[in-house]
Write an enzyme that holds these catalytic residues in place. Structure first.
Site, mmCIF file in Angstrom:
data_model
loop_
_atom_site.group_PDB
_atom_site.id
_atom_site.type_symbol
_atom_site.label_atom_id
_atom_site.label_comp_id
_atom_site.label_asym_id
_atom_site.label_seq_id
_atom_site.Cartn_x
_atom_site.Cartn_y
_atom_site.Cartn_z
ATOM 1 N N ILE A 86 0.886 -1.159 0.000
ATOM 2 C CA ILE A 86 0.000 0.000 0.000
ATOM 3 C C ILE A 86 0.926 1.210 0.000
ATOM 4 O O ILE A 86 1.817 1.320 0.841
ATOM 5 C CB ILE A 86 -0.949 -0.009 1.223
ATOM 6 C CG1 ILE A 86 -1.779 1.281 1.280
ATOM 7 C CG2 ILE A 86 -0.212 -0.238 2.518
ATOM 8 C CD1 ILE A 86 -2.844 1.267 2.378
ATOM 9 N N SER A 87 0.779 2.081 -0.999
ATOM 10 C CA SER A 87 1.693 3.204 -1.172
ATOM 11 C C SER A 87 1.633 4.167 -0.003
ATOM 12 O O SER A 87 0.616 4.277 0.694
ATOM 13 C CB SER A 87 1.370 3.955 -2.467
ATOM 14 O OG SER A 87 1.540 3.124 -3.588
ATOM 15 N N GLN A 88 2.735 4.900 0.201
ATOM 16 C CA GLN A 88 2.747 5.871 1.292
ATOM 17 C C GLN A 88 1.769 6.998 0.980
ATOM 18 O O GLN A 88 1.576 7.383 -0.182
ATOM 19 C CB GLN A 88 4.148 6.409 1.530
ATOM 20 C CG GLN A 88 4.711 7.273 0.430
ATOM 21 C CD GLN A 88 6.147 7.644 0.712
ATOM 22 O OE1 GLN A 88 7.073 6.994 0.231
ATOM 23 N NE2 GLN A 88 6.334 8.677 1.497
#
Length: 218
Positions: free
Chosen positions: A64-66
Site C-alpha cells: 500500500i503506497s505511502q
C-alpha cells in the site's frame, strides 16, 4: 476514545500537516486523505503504523503506497465529481477509496484475485458504492468502461502501453511511475491536449513492477 483511536488521531493530524508541507493544496484530496480510514486497508499487524507516511506490505507481495505519494498522484489527476476514473493496480483498495471520495465513478483493475476480493469487500463495507473492482490485466486497461477522464497506474513500467492512452478521453490526464521497475522511477503526468500528449515529471518514486496478465493462483 480508546488509546488506539487517540494514537490514530495524533498520527493522522501529523500526516495531514506533512501533506500540506509537501505542497498538497487540493481541498478535495486533503478531505479524502483525512476521512478514508487507512487503518482498514492494512494488515492487522500493521494497524499501529497505518497512518505513518510509509509504504506498507500487503498480500501477494504487493504494497500500500505511502500517503504522500497517493496524495501527490491524486492531486496531479485534478479529479472532479464528474469524472470517470480508471485505476490500474487495486492492491488493498486504499487509493481506490481516495479516488472514489472525489470522482463520480472508479473502475479499478487487479491481477490478483485475492487482493481484488478483499478490496471489493472492504470498499463495500465502507460504503464506496461507486467503485467497480475488476480482475484483469492492467496493461490492457478496461475498454468496457472507456473512455476515462483520468487514469492512474499504481505500479512501475518502462513505458505506458498504447492501450491505456487509447482509453483516455479528450483532455484526459494519466499519471504513472515510469522507468526501470527494479530501480527508482519518475512519476509522470500526461495530459491529452488536442491531438497530442503533454508530459510533466513530478519527481522520483519507487513502485513495485507492473506484471502482465492475470495471476494464475492468487
Amino acid at each position: 476514545m480508546t488509546g488506539a483511536e487517540h494514537d490514530d488521531a495524533v498520527e493522522r493530524a501529523r500526516l495531514l500537516l506533512a501533506l500540506r508541507q509537501r505542497g498538497i493544496r487540493d481541498r478535495a484530496v486533503m478531505r479524502a486523505l483525512e476521512e478514508v480510514p487507512r487503518e482498514h486497508f492494512v494488515e492487522p499487524a500493521m494497524r499501529r503504523v497505518a497512518w505513518s507516511d510509509h509504504a506498507l506490505p500487503i498480500d501477494c507481495g504487493q504494497t500500500i503506497s505511502q500517503p504522500t505519494v497517493v496524495a501527490l498522484m491524486t492531486q496531479a489527476l485534478e479529479i472532479t465529481s464528474a469524472h470517470n476514473v480508471l485505476e490500474v493496480g487495486t492492491g488493498s483498495g486504499y487509493h481506490a477509496a481516495i479516488l472514489a471520495s472525489i470522482a463520480r465513478h472508479v473502475v479499478t483493475l487487479e491481477r490478483f484475485r485475492t487482493l481484488a476480493r478483499t478490496a471489493a469487500l472492504r470498499l463495500r463495507e465502507l460504503g464506496f458504492t461507486n467503485v467497480e473492482v475488476v480482475v484483469a490485466d492492467g496493461l490492457a486497461g478496461y475498454p468496457a468502461g472507456a473512455p476515462y477522464d483520468r487514469i492512474v497506474l499504481n505500479a512501475a513500467l518502462r513505458e505506458v502501453p498504447a492501450a491505456l492512452f487509447e482509453q483516455l478521453a479528450p483532455e484526459g490526464i494519466l499519471v504513472a511511475p515510469v522507468g526501470p521497475p527494479e530501480d527508482t522511477q519518475m512519476l509522470v503526468r500526461y495530459a491529452r491536449k488536442g491531438g497530442g500528449l503533454e508530459r510533466r515529471d513530478l519527481g522520483p518514486v519507487r513502485f513495485v513492477p507492473m506484471l502482465p496478465g492475470i495471476a494464475a493462483v492468487l
